[in-house]
Design an enzyme around this catalytic site. Structure first.
Site, PDB file in Angstrom:
ATOM      1  N   ARG A 174     -37.041  22.937   8.154  1.00 57.70           N
ATOM      2  CA  ARG A 174     -36.127  22.191   9.034  1.00 57.70           C
ATOM      3  C   ARG A 174     -36.616  22.299  10.486  1.00 57.70           C
ATOM      4  NH1 ARG A 174     -30.120  24.235   8.696  1.00 57.70           N
ATOM      5  NH2 ARG A 174     -30.095  23.215   6.668  1.00 57.70           N
ATOM      6  N   ARG A 222     -28.246  27.403  16.284  1.00 53.47           N
ATOM      7  CA  ARG A 222     -28.926  26.329  15.554  1.00 53.47           C
ATOM      8  C   ARG A 222     -29.268  25.178  16.503  1.00 53.47           C
ATOM      9  NH1 ARG A 222     -28.251  26.615  10.052  1.00 53.47           N
ATOM     10  NH2 ARG A 222     -28.059  28.776   9.395  1.00 53.47           N
ATOM     11  N   LYS A 247     -23.279  27.290  16.398  1.00 53.29           N
ATOM     12  CA  LYS A 247     -23.618  25.876  16.614  1.00 53.29           C
ATOM     13  C   LYS A 247     -23.043  25.347  17.930  1.00 53.29           C
ATOM     14  CE  LYS A 247     -24.319  24.932  11.767  1.00 53.29           C
ATOM     15  NZ  LYS A 247     -23.966  24.125  10.585  1.00 53.29           N
ATOM     16  N   CYS A 289     -30.429  21.584  -3.168  1.00 53.46           N
ATOM     17  CA  CYS A 289     -29.539  22.599  -2.610  1.00 53.46           C
ATOM     18  C   CYS A 289     -29.042  23.564  -3.678  1.00 53.46           C
ATOM     19  CB  CYS A 289     -28.345  21.944  -1.919  1.00 53.46           C
ATOM     20  SG  CYS A 289     -27.268  23.205  -1.222  1.00 53.46           S
ATOM     21  N   CYS A 337     -21.556  20.343   4.931  1.00 50.79           N
ATOM     22  CA  CYS A 337     -22.744  19.971   5.707  1.00 50.79           C
ATOM     23  C   CYS A 337     -22.713  18.539   6.250  1.00 50.79           C
ATOM     24  CB  CYS A 337     -23.993  20.185   4.863  1.00 50.79           C
ATOM     25  SG  CYS A 337     -24.233  21.906   4.403  1.00 50.79           S
TER      26      CYS A 337
HETATM   27 FE1  SRM Z   1     -25.503  23.067   5.920  1.00 51.55          FE
HETATM   28  C1  SRM Z   1     -26.015  25.756   3.944  1.00 51.55           C
HETATM   29  C2  SRM Z   1     -27.994  21.417   4.435  1.00 51.55           C
HETATM   30  C3  SRM Z   1     -25.427  20.787   8.416  1.00 51.55           C
HETATM   31  C4  SRM Z   1     -22.397  24.179   6.787  1.00 51.55           C
HETATM   32  N1  SRM Z   1     -26.836  23.554   4.474  1.00 51.55           N
HETATM   33  C5  SRM Z   1     -26.899  24.729   3.802  1.00 51.55           C
HETATM   34  C6  SRM Z   1     -28.145  24.766   2.915  1.00 51.55           C
HETATM   35  C7  SRM Z   1     -29.253  25.383   3.687  1.00 51.55           C
HETATM   36  C8  SRM Z   1     -27.958  25.440   1.539  1.00 51.55           C
HETATM   37  C9  SRM Z   1     -28.243  26.901   1.400  1.00 51.55           C
HETATM   38  O1  SRM Z   1     -27.736  27.720   2.197  1.00 51.55           O
HETATM   39  O2  SRM Z   1     -28.943  27.243   0.449  1.00 51.55           O
HETATM   40  C10 SRM Z   1     -28.355  23.239   2.701  1.00 51.55           C
HETATM   41  C11 SRM Z   1     -29.765  22.780   2.357  1.00 51.55           C
HETATM   42  C12 SRM Z   1     -29.706  21.601   1.444  1.00 51.55           C
HETATM   43  C13 SRM Z   1     -30.996  20.940   1.185  1.00 51.55           C
HETATM   44  O3  SRM Z   1     -31.381  20.834   0.002  1.00 51.55           O
HETATM   45  O4  SRM Z   1     -31.648  20.493   2.101  1.00 51.55           O
HETATM   46  C14 SRM Z   1     -27.729  22.682   3.955  1.00 51.55           C
HETATM   47  N2  SRM Z   1     -26.616  21.481   6.407  1.00 51.55           N
HETATM   48  C15 SRM Z   1     -27.539  20.896   5.621  1.00 51.55           C
HETATM   49  C16 SRM Z   1     -27.984  19.558   6.181  1.00 51.55           C
HETATM   50  C17 SRM Z   1     -29.438  19.228   5.902  1.00 51.55           C
HETATM   51  C18 SRM Z   1     -27.044  18.490   5.603  1.00 51.55           C
HETATM   52  C19 SRM Z   1     -27.369  17.051   5.927  1.00 51.55           C
HETATM   53  O5  SRM Z   1     -26.875  16.229   5.168  1.00 51.55           O
HETATM   54  O6  SRM Z   1     -28.023  16.735   6.910  1.00 51.55           O
HETATM   55  C20 SRM Z   1     -27.630  19.773   7.664  1.00 51.55           C
HETATM   56  C21 SRM Z   1     -28.738  20.389   8.461  1.00 51.55           C
HETATM   57  C22 SRM Z   1     -28.403  20.433   9.922  1.00 51.55           C
HETATM   58  C23 SRM Z   1     -29.484  20.923  10.825  1.00 51.55           C
HETATM   59  O7  SRM Z   1     -30.416  20.153  11.114  1.00 51.55           O
HETATM   60  O8  SRM Z   1     -29.371  22.049  11.292  1.00 51.55           O
HETATM   61  C24 SRM Z   1     -26.474  20.753   7.533  1.00 51.55           C
HETATM   62  N3  SRM Z   1     -24.197  22.609   7.403  1.00 51.55           N
HETATM   63  C25 SRM Z   1     -24.295  21.560   8.263  1.00 51.55           C
HETATM   64  C26 SRM Z   1     -23.041  21.345   8.915  1.00 51.55           C
HETATM   65  C27 SRM Z   1     -22.723  20.226   9.899  1.00 51.55           C
HETATM   66  C28 SRM Z   1     -23.100  20.562  11.310  1.00 51.55           C
HETATM   67  O9  SRM Z   1     -23.736  21.587  11.574  1.00 51.55           O
HETATM   68  O10 SRM Z   1     -22.741  19.788  12.187  1.00 51.55           O
HETATM   69  C29 SRM Z   1     -22.164  22.299   8.434  1.00 51.55           C
HETATM   70  C30 SRM Z   1     -20.667  22.411   8.761  1.00 51.55           C
HETATM   71  C31 SRM Z   1     -20.404  22.909  10.128  1.00 51.55           C
HETATM   72  C32 SRM Z   1     -20.343  24.396  10.156  1.00 51.55           C
HETATM   73  O11 SRM Z   1     -21.392  25.030  10.175  1.00 51.55           O
HETATM   74  O12 SRM Z   1     -19.230  24.934  10.106  1.00 51.55           O
HETATM   75  C33 SRM Z   1     -22.906  23.103   7.492  1.00 51.55           C
HETATM   76  N4  SRM Z   1     -24.427  24.720   5.485  1.00 51.55           N
HETATM   77  C34 SRM Z   1     -23.149  24.952   5.910  1.00 51.55           C
HETATM   78  C35 SRM Z   1     -22.675  26.175   5.298  1.00 51.55           C
HETATM   79  C36 SRM Z   1     -21.280  26.810   5.501  1.00 51.55           C
HETATM   80  C37 SRM Z   1     -21.232  27.668   6.714  1.00 51.55           C
HETATM   81  C38 SRM Z   1     -19.957  28.435   6.837  1.00 51.55           C
HETATM   82  O13 SRM Z   1     -19.513  28.681   7.946  1.00 51.55           O
HETATM   83  O14 SRM Z   1     -19.382  28.834   5.826  1.00 51.55           O
HETATM   84  C39 SRM Z   1     -23.720  26.627   4.475  1.00 51.55           C
HETATM   85  C40 SRM Z   1     -23.712  27.894   3.590  1.00 51.55           C
HETATM   86  C41 SRM Z   1     -23.879  29.144   4.365  1.00 51.55           C
HETATM   87  O15 SRM Z   1     -24.203  29.164   5.553  1.00 51.55           O
HETATM   88  O16 SRM Z   1     -23.654  30.192   3.740  1.00 51.55           O
HETATM   89  C42 SRM Z   1     -24.791  25.684   4.605  1.00 51.55           C
HETATM   90 FE1  SF4 Z   2     -25.596  22.091  -0.209  1.00 56.39          FE
HETATM   91 FE2  SF4 Z   2     -24.395  21.822   2.164  1.00 56.39          FE
HETATM   92 FE3  SF4 Z   2     -24.172  19.939   0.362  1.00 56.39          FE
HETATM   93 FE4  SF4 Z   2     -22.996  22.279  -0.043  1.00 56.39          FE
HETATM   94  S1  SF4 Z   2     -22.485  20.828   1.537  1.00 56.39           S
HETATM   95  S2  SF4 Z   2     -24.108  21.030  -1.533  1.00 56.39           S
HETATM   96  S3  SF4 Z   2     -24.479  23.655   0.958  1.00 56.39           S
HETATM   97  S4  SF4 Z   2     -26.082  20.578   1.337  1.00 56.39           S
END
Ligand code: SRM
Ligand code: SF4
Length: 581
Positions: free
Chosen positions: A73, A142, A228, A455, A498
């Site tokens: 990423r 991030r 964030k 994922c 996400c």
């Molecule tokens: Fe996310 C984890 C993808 C934005 C909340 N996110 C993941 C992981 C890395 C799965 C993992 O931990 O094994 C996903 C990878 C999937 C894949 O196959 O690529 C993933 N997140 C993404 C992306 C690619 C989704 C997308 O459709 O674009 C976004 C990447 C953003 C970036 O460039 O940095 C992405 N994730 C977000 C957002 C939205 C935002 O940031 O505006 C959120 C919700 C906002 C927040 O953080 O509260 C988000 N992702 C999570 C979480 C839950 C965090 C929490 O507080 O509980 C996880 C799981 C974790 O961290 O344990 C997670």
């Molecule tokens: Fe994976 Fe994020 Fe989608 Fe959950 S919301 S399935 S962590 S990419």
């Protein structure tokens, strides 16, 4: 009577961070091993370098080794991607990846499918082409978001990008591990941090800084959890400000000079099904700080979370829980202690709007920008639809930069008016629609996370089914006599949020295989949290589920009232009653 309470055990990741020698180990050692995967311990530290270990879940066979691959990423504040970097990513997608590049909801790019042996050359190529993956994942700040529109005649947009960049630099790991591990120690300088950023990290007697530490702000344990930040301009909520740990709004005077920032804190969307103690939360207003104090304020908020965030339970470790547990007043008082001053009252702002900047626009200096819709962020070639080929040709020919948008789209900019028709032609020849008014509004405004097959946390499909969900919704709306209706649909394969489904007018959150929680009553401006309507809707039941709801909406809506606002006004209980759900 003296009572003693046993201190809670630190989460395992806390020990891994402390023992990692500032993010070096065990990644550096395991990278040298002839294996196709990293161990669990290395995986946790690898995240700080911008990579996740995944496996292709479509290829899982019981009893056989997983089909391991890495996701990479990028970290690019405000979504800025210079042409050289875009072309490098495009090459890497073929050389090492899965032939796709994915625009993320935080304005980064992801590459999927990279084998462990190719991780080092891939990261090296990104850094040598003006990019970085450092801090794109892991327990630290991030990618910092900012509105993607490259307006040259609106100074507030320039300030938002500049400060996104500077705050990203302020909160970038300083230890040097990244360059040692991936570039054999060669620090490729793609722009030194601004002097004021450097000064903010070395201020004497600053209670937020660990003097002499390799990580002056983070220390050896980094943050308790991901953090964030987004910076926007008054009225523009393209960056979903209320979902961020820290949201800033630039405040200028009538001459367009920067005065300071409104500050919001404590947003966050991740939650876990059936665990009431985890929840999506929108940010609270905190106050206003002048531009001279912005770095001190950011450091004070980051340090408050660094020192008081929960390091024992990762499900309770985001800053939103600290603010929830303490209340805003206590949180603000602690931040002011670190900051050394009072935070001033918030400045009044106009209402926020949902802006996606698609289509052709003047950028204010005689040049143009074009926002291109990318379905669920996936830049790929697929039959006659060749978005990847088109973008490559455009960036190669015109050497123009790009901004990734918070809605998984891309903007190309600095375009001479004389090149507009030629660029349109390239897109159309490759099956890509440059005119957003010709794209179904449901598609235009929807987002879906990657979910299966990459994922590891997905419980069900998201990106792969979202297009058919939009199509079925459109067919249903047509059938019900609501052909021009538009609303924001967002889908995720699990409750982590996400694609920010909890801010959508209709949010689908994977809860069981092929089934989704349904969230309703968010609003297009992304200023209100949606509410859960049902825990389980089988995807096959979409039409029967939504028909009575949309019929109710059709009859009882106010003029010009959108679906999200309607659901919020009448209330979910009333919808349940009418729909007999
Ligand atoms: Fe996310 C984890 C993808 C934005 C909340 N996110 C993941 C992981 C890395 C799965 C993992 O931990 O094994 C996903 C990878 C999937 C894949 O196959 O690529 C993933 N997140 C993404 C992306 C690619 C989704 C997308 O459709 O674009 C976004 C990447 C953003 C970036 O460039 O940095 C992405 N994730 C977000 C957002 C939205 C935002 O940031 O505006 C959120 C919700 C906002 C927040 O953080 O509260 C988000 N992702 C999570 C979480 C839950 C965090 C929490 O507080 O509980 C996880 C799981 C974790 O961290 O344990 C997670
Ligand atoms: Fe994976 Fe994020 Fe989608 Fe959950 S919301 S399935 S962590 S990419």
């Amino acid at each position: 009577m003296v009572t003693t309470s046993t201190p809670k055990k630190l989460a395992k990741v806390e020990h891994l961070k402390t023992d990692s020698n500032y993010l070096r180990e065990p990644v550096a050692s395991e990278l040298l091993l002839d294996t196709n995967y990293f161990t669990e311990d290395a995986i946790q530290i690898l995240k700080f370098h911008g990579s996740y270990q995944q496996d292709n879940r479509d290829n899982r066979v019981k009893g056989e080794e997983k089909d391991y691959q890495m996701m990479l990423r990028t970290r690019n504040p405000g979504g800025f991607i210079p042409p050289q970097l875009y072309l490098a990513l495009d090459r890497l997608a073929s050389d090492y990846g899965n032939e796709t590049i994915r625009a993320t909801t935080r304005q980064g790019f992801q590459m999927h499918g990279i084998l462990k042996k190719n991780l080092k050359p891939a990261i090296t190529a990104i850094v040598q082409n003006m990019g970085s993956t450092l801090g794109a994942c892991g327990d630290l700040n991030r990618n910092v978001m900012a509105p993607p529109a490259p307006f040259k005649n609106k100074p507030e947009y320039r300030y938002a990008l500049t400060y996104a960049d500077r705050i990203a630099d302020l909160l970038t790991p300083q230890s040097g591990a990244y360059y040692e591990v991936w570039l054999d120690g060669e620090k490729v300088i793609s722009g030194e941090p601004a002097p004021e950023v450097k000064a903010a990290l070395t201020k004497d007697l600053d209670p937020t800084i660990f003097p002499g530490d390799a990580e002056p702000l983070y220390g050896m344990q980094y943050m308790p959890r991901k953090f964030k930040i987004a910076i926007t301009v008054p009225g523009d909520n393209s960056i979903d400000i209320f979902s961020q740990d820290l949201g800033l709004v630039v405040i200028t005077n009538p001459k367009g000079q920067l005065l300071g920032f409104n500050v919001y804190a404590g947003g966050g969307l991740g939650r876990t099904h059936n665990k009431e103690e985890t929840f999506a939360r929108i940010a609270d207003p905190i106050g206003y700080v002048t531009k001279a104090n912005i770095y001190d304020l950011v450091k004070a908020i980051v340090s408050t979370q660094r020192d008081y965030g929960d390091r024992t339970n990762r499900r309770h470790a985001r800053m939103k829980y600290l603010i929830h547990d303490w209340g805003v007043a206590k949180f603000k008082a602690k931040v002011e202690e670190y900051y050394g001053k009072k935070i001033q009252p918030l400045k009044q702002l106009p209402a926020f709007k949902y802006l996606d900047f698609l289509g052709w626009h003047e950028q204010g200096d005689g040049k143009l920008f074009l926002g291109i819709s990318v379905v669920n962020g996936r830049i790929k070639d697929d039959g006659d639809f060749k978005l990847r080929t088109a973008l490559r040709e455009i960036v190669q020919t015109y050497q123009i930069p790009m901004r990734v948008t918070p809605h998984q789209n891309v903007l190309i900019y600095d375009i001479k008016p004389a090149d507009r028709d030629k660029i349109d032609k390239i897109l159309i020849a490759n099956g890509v629609e440059p005119d957003p008014t010709k794209i179904d509004t449901l598609v235009r405004y929807s987002m879906a996370c990657p979910a299966l097959p990459t994922c590891g946390l997905a419980v069900t499909e998201s990106e792969r089914v979202a297009p058919s969900v939009n199509e079925r919704f459109r067919a249903l709306l047509d059938k019900l006599g609501l052909p021009d209706e538009q609303f924001v649909i967002r889908m995720t394969g699990c409750p982590n949020g996400c694609a920010r489904p909890y801010m959508a007018e209709v949010g689908f959150v994977g809860s069981f295989p092929e089934s989704y929680q349904v969230w309703l009553a968010g609003c297009p401006a992304q200023t209100r949290l949606a509410q859960v309507y049902t825990d389980r809707m089988h995807i096959n039941d979409l039409e029967t589920f939504f028909t009575p709801m949309l019929e109710y909406f059709k009859i009882d809506r106010k003029p010009d009232e959108g679906f999200g606002d309607f659901c919020n006004r009448v209330g979910l209980a009333s919808i349940r009653e009418v729909c007999k759900h």
